[in-house]
Motif scaffolding. Structure first.
Motif, mmCIF file in Angstrom:
data_model
loop_
_atom_site.group_PDB
_atom_site.id
_atom_site.type_symbol
_atom_site.label_atom_id
_atom_site.label_comp_id
_atom_site.label_asym_id
_atom_site.label_seq_id
_atom_site.Cartn_x
_atom_site.Cartn_y
_atom_site.Cartn_z
ATOM 1 N N ALA A 43 0.769 -1.196 0.113
ATOM 2 C CA ALA A 43 -0.055 0.227 0.051
ATOM 3 C C ALA A 43 0.749 1.215 0.093
ATOM 4 C CB ALA A 43 -0.888 -0.038 1.367
ATOM 5 N N ASP A 44 1.851 1.157 0.781
ATOM 6 C CA ASP A 44 2.968 2.528 0.796
ATOM 7 C C ASP A 44 3.519 2.552 -0.669
ATOM 8 O OD1 ASP A 44 2.526 2.263 3.579
ATOM 9 O OD2 ASP A 44 4.347 1.344 4.040
ATOM 10 N N ALA B 294 4.492 17.957 -1.984
ATOM 11 C CA ALA B 294 3.825 16.713 -1.360
ATOM 12 C C ALA B 294 4.268 16.307 -0.199
ATOM 13 C CB ALA B 294 3.594 15.605 -2.469
ATOM 14 N N VAL B 295 3.291 15.896 0.717
ATOM 15 C CA VAL B 295 3.567 15.027 2.019
ATOM 16 C C VAL B 295 2.633 14.195 2.420
ATOM 17 C CG1 VAL B 295 4.813 17.334 2.786
ATOM 18 C CG2 VAL B 295 2.303 16.960 3.199
ATOM 19 N N GLY B 296 2.989 13.071 3.388
ATOM 20 C CA GLY B 296 1.986 12.376 3.669
ATOM 21 C C GLY B 296 2.440 11.178 4.421
ATOM 22 N N GLY B 297 2.036 9.867 4.664
ATOM 23 C CA GLY B 297 2.568 8.875 5.297
ATOM 24 C C GLY B 297 1.401 7.994 5.827
ATOM 25 N N ARG B 298 1.825 6.878 6.676
ATOM 26 C CA ARG B 298 0.806 6.063 7.074
ATOM 27 C C ARG B 298 0.460 6.439 8.519
ATOM 28 N NH1 ARG B 298 -0.940 1.214 6.642
ATOM 29 N NH2 ARG B 298 -0.020 1.047 4.463
ATOM 30 N N TYR B 299 -1.116 6.248 8.936
ATOM 31 C CA TYR B 299 -1.496 6.749 9.875
ATOM 32 C C TYR B 299 -2.569 5.806 10.396
ATOM 33 C CZ TYR B 299 -4.965 8.124 6.420
ATOM 34 O OH TYR B 299 -5.620 8.401 5.208
ATOM 35 N N ASP B 300 -1.864 4.559 10.840
ATOM 36 C CA ASP B 300 -2.730 3.380 11.170
ATOM 37 C C ASP B 300 -3.631 3.438 12.469
ATOM 38 O OD1 ASP B 300 -1.615 2.035 9.004
ATOM 39 O OD2 ASP B 300 -0.353 0.846 10.164
ATOM 40 N N GLY B 301 -3.428 4.357 13.103
ATOM 41 C CA GLY B 301 -4.309 4.776 14.348
ATOM 42 C C GLY B 301 -5.309 5.459 14.298
ATOM 43 N N ALA C 241 0.970 14.222 14.710
ATOM 44 C CA ALA C 241 1.435 13.115 15.602
ATOM 45 C C ALA C 241 0.497 11.811 15.054
ATOM 46 C CB ALA C 241 0.932 13.414 17.151
ATOM 47 N N TYR C 242 -0.409 11.909 14.408
ATOM 48 C CA TYR C 242 -1.037 10.700 14.011
ATOM 49 C C TYR C 242 -0.204 9.794 13.085
ATOM 50 C CZ TYR C 242 -2.800 13.584 10.056
ATOM 51 O OH TYR C 242 -2.766 14.532 9.029
ATOM 52 N N TYR C 243 0.840 10.151 12.377
ATOM 53 C CA TYR C 243 1.656 9.278 11.502
ATOM 54 C C TYR C 243 2.175 8.400 12.281
ATOM 55 C CZ TYR C 243 0.749 12.482 7.511
ATOM 56 O OH TYR C 243 0.173 13.144 6.563
ATOM 57 N N SER C 244 2.018 6.887 11.848
ATOM 58 C CA SER C 244 2.759 5.845 12.441
ATOM 59 C C SER C 244 3.908 5.060 11.887
ATOM 60 C CB SER C 244 1.628 5.119 13.008
ATOM 61 O OG SER C 244 0.855 4.495 11.754
ATOM 62 N N GLY C 245 3.802 5.183 10.484
ATOM 63 C CA GLY C 245 4.815 4.536 9.854
ATOM 64 C C GLY C 245 5.659 5.279 8.781
ATOM 65 N N VAL C 246 5.598 4.718 7.368
ATOM 66 C CA VAL C 246 6.263 5.391 6.454
ATOM 67 C C VAL C 246 5.962 7.025 6.447
ATOM 68 C CG1 VAL C 246 4.587 4.841 4.638
ATOM 69 C CG2 VAL C 246 7.210 5.374 4.002
ATOM 70 N N VAL C 247 6.720 7.794 6.002
ATOM 71 C CA VAL C 247 6.411 9.364 5.823
ATOM 72 C C VAL C 247 6.858 9.809 4.463
ATOM 73 C CG1 VAL C 247 5.800 10.094 8.256
ATOM 74 C CG2 VAL C 247 8.419 9.998 7.476
ATOM 75 N N ILE C 248 6.093 10.527 3.891
ATOM 76 C CA ILE C 248 6.742 11.010 2.438
ATOM 77 C C ILE C 248 6.676 12.390 2.154
ATOM 78 C CG2 ILE C 248 5.833 10.506 0.110
ATOM 79 C CD1 ILE C 248 3.851 8.442 1.269
ATOM 80 N N GLU C 249 7.680 12.659 1.413
ATOM 81 C CA GLU C 249 7.799 14.221 1.007
ATOM 82 C C GLU C 249 8.433 14.138 -0.455
ATOM 83 O OE1 GLU C 249 9.003 16.920 5.154
ATOM 84 O OE2 GLU C 249 10.568 16.539 3.405
#
Length: 405
Positions: free
Chosen positions: A136-137, A287-294, A268-276
Motif C-alpha cells: 500500500a505504501d 507533497a507530504v503524507g504517510g501512514r496513519y494506522d491509528g 502526531a497521527y503518523y505511525s509508519g512511512v512518511v513521504i515528501e
C-alpha cells in the motif's frame, strides 16, 4: 489602480489565469489518481471541534474555531487527512477493504508567525485505507509520482522516512523517556543540534551511539537501511519493511524514493512511512503524507491507512505557466444582445463564447480576449473573424464551421 482592500493574514485572491492553471494541475493529478482506482470524496469545510479533535491526544491544535447558533464549537478543517479518515470510518465503514479515495479541496490553518506559509492550502490527495503492508505504501508513492509527472514534474524527487523505524532505533538503544521526548521534539523542530544533545543522553554506546547521533541526517538508499539494522538489530524489521517499499515502488516502474530518516511530519497521527516530494522551483515540499494506522480508530473503526497530499500552490510555483490551458473559445461581439441565439448554438456545440455588446469596439474586444484567439463580429451580411495572434481578419461563412469548432 484602486487601493487594495485588506484580507486576513495568509489568504489571497487568485485571478483567472492562475485559477485556470491551478485547475489544470488538479485535473492532471485527479486523472492520474483515478488510473489507480481512487475515487473522489468531499468533506465539509466546517466540522464539530469535539469530533475533529479526536484525531490527536491534545486536539488538532492550530485551527480556526468559531461557534454555531447552539453554542457548539466548530473548526475549519486544518488538513484533509483527518476529515477523510472520519468519513471513511463512519460513512464508508461497511465498504470492503481496501478503500481508495481522493480529494481536491482546501485546508485552512492559521499561519505560524515568522514562517512563509499561507493560511489556505489547496490540496489534491489520496488515501488508501484497509491495507497495512508495504504494497500500500508503494502504491501511494507510485500514484504520487505518476500524478506529479502528469502535472508537469516528471523529475520530482521523492523522499521517505519512517516514524516506526526511528521509534525502533530509539527504543532499540534503550533510550529513557526524557531522552526519547527530547529526540522527538528535535525531529519535529528539525533541529539536528537539539537531536544530538538529546541523543547524547540516551545511554547508547559504540556503533549504536554513533548511528543515533547521525540518524536524522542519514540519506541514501538500501545502504542506509543496512547500516541501521546492523547497528541496532531491534530496528531490523522496520528496515526490512522500508526496503520492501523501495523494491515495490521500482516494480511500479517508478524511480525508488530516497531514504531520508530526517523526514517527519507535524501531525502526531503518523505511525509508519512518511513521504515528501520536492520539485525545482518550489520553496517547500510539494507533497507530504504517510501512514496513519491509528487514526481511523479514533472515529469508530480501526483500519490501517496511508495517503499523501499535493500542495497545488507549491506545485504551481514549480510548474509555472506550463500547465495546460482550457479551450480558448472565441469573443463574439453582439453575443449578449443581437446574437444571443448564435452564441448559445456555439456553446451547445462545445465552443466557449465570451459575449460582448454589439457596440464593443475592436480594441475592447481584443483587450477582453484573454488568450482566446479569435474575435468575431458581424459585418453587413458576413461574419468576420480577427486572429488576435496573427492580426489577419477573414470572412467566416458559417459560425458553426469556423476554425474554433
Amino acid at each position: 489602480m484602486a487601493d487594495p482592500v485588506p484580507l486576513p493574514a495568509g489568504v489571497r485572491d487568485v485571478l483567472p489565469v492562475e485559477a485556470a492553471e491551478l485547475r489544470a494541475l488538479g485535473d492532471a493529478l485527479a486523472g492520474a489518481f483515478a488510473s489507480f482506482g481512487f475515487r473522489d470524496v468531499m468533506t465539509p469545510l466546517i466540522e464539530l471541534a469535539d469530533v475533529l479533535d479526536r484525531a490527536e491526544e491534545d486536539g488538532v491544535g492550530r485551527a480556526y474555531r468559531l461557534f454555531d447558533d447552539e453554542g457548539r464549537v466548530l473548526v475549519l478543517r486544518p488538513d484533509l487527512t483527518i476529515p477523510t479518515a472520519r468519513l471513511v470510518a463512519t460513512r464508508m465503514a461497511d465498504h470492503p477493504d481496501p478503500v481508495r479515495v481522493s480529494y481536491n479541496a482546501r485546508a485552512v490553518r492559521p499561519p505560524v508567525p515568522g514562517r512563509i506559509e499561507g493560511a489556505e492550502q489547496r490540496q489534491a490527495g489520496i488515501e488508501l485505507v484497509g491495507l497495512g503492508g508495504p504494497e500500500a505504501d508503494a502504491e501511494v508513492i507510485a500514484a504520487l509520482a505518476t500524478g506529479l509527472a502528469a502535472a508537469g514534474v516528471p523529475d520530482a524527487r521523492i523522499a521517505v522516512g519512517s516514524v516506526a523505524l526511528v521509534s525502533a532505533v530509539i527504543e532499540g538503544v534503550g533510550a529513557g523517556s526524557a531522552a526519547q521526548q527530547g529526540m522527538w521534539a528535535a525531529l519535529r523542530g528539525r533541529s539536528l543540534v537539539d537531536w544530538r544533545d538529546a541523543a547524547t543522553g540516551a545511554g547508547a554506546d559504540g556503533e549504536a551511539a554513533a548511528l543515533l547521533a547521525e540518524l536524522p541526517s542519514l540519506r541514501g538508499g538500501q545502504e542506509v537501511l543496512d547500516r541501521v539494522s546492523g547497528a541496532v538489530p531491534g530496528a531490523a524489521d522496520e528496515c526490512a519493511r522500508l526496503a520492501a517499499v523501495l523494491e515495490l515502488v521500482a516494480v511500479h516502474g517508478v524511480a525508488p524514493p530516497m531514504v531520508d530518516l530526517g523526514v517527519v511530519r507535524d501531525w502526531a497521527y503518523y505511525s509508519g512511512v512518511v513521504i515528501e516530494a520536492y520539485a525545482a522551483g518550489a520553496v517547500a515540499p510539494v507533497a507530504v503524507g504517510g501512514r496513519y494506522d491509528g487514526l481511523a480508530a479514533r472515529f469508530g473503526r480501526s483500519r490501517p491507512a496511508v495517503g499523501v497530499a499535493v500542495a497545488l500552490d507549491l506545485l504551481h510555483h514549480a510548474v509555472g505557466r506550463g500547465a495546460e490551458q482550457p479551450d480558448a473559445g472565441i469573443v463574439l461581439v453582439g453575443g449578449c444582445d443581437e446574437f444571443v441565439a448564435q452564441a448559445a448554438a456555439l456553446r451547445a456545440g462545445g465552443v466557449a463564447v465570451v459575449a460582448l455588446p454589439s457596440g464593443a469596439t475592436d480594441a475592447e474586444a481584443v483587450a477582453l480576449a484573454d488568450g482566446r484567439r479569435f474575435v468575431v463580429r458581424r459585418d453587413g451580411a458576413v461574419w468576420m473573424a480577427r486572429d488576435v495572434i496573427g492580426g489577419a481578419e477573414v470572412p467566416v461563412p458559417d459560425l458553426g464551421e469556423g476554425p474554433w469548432s
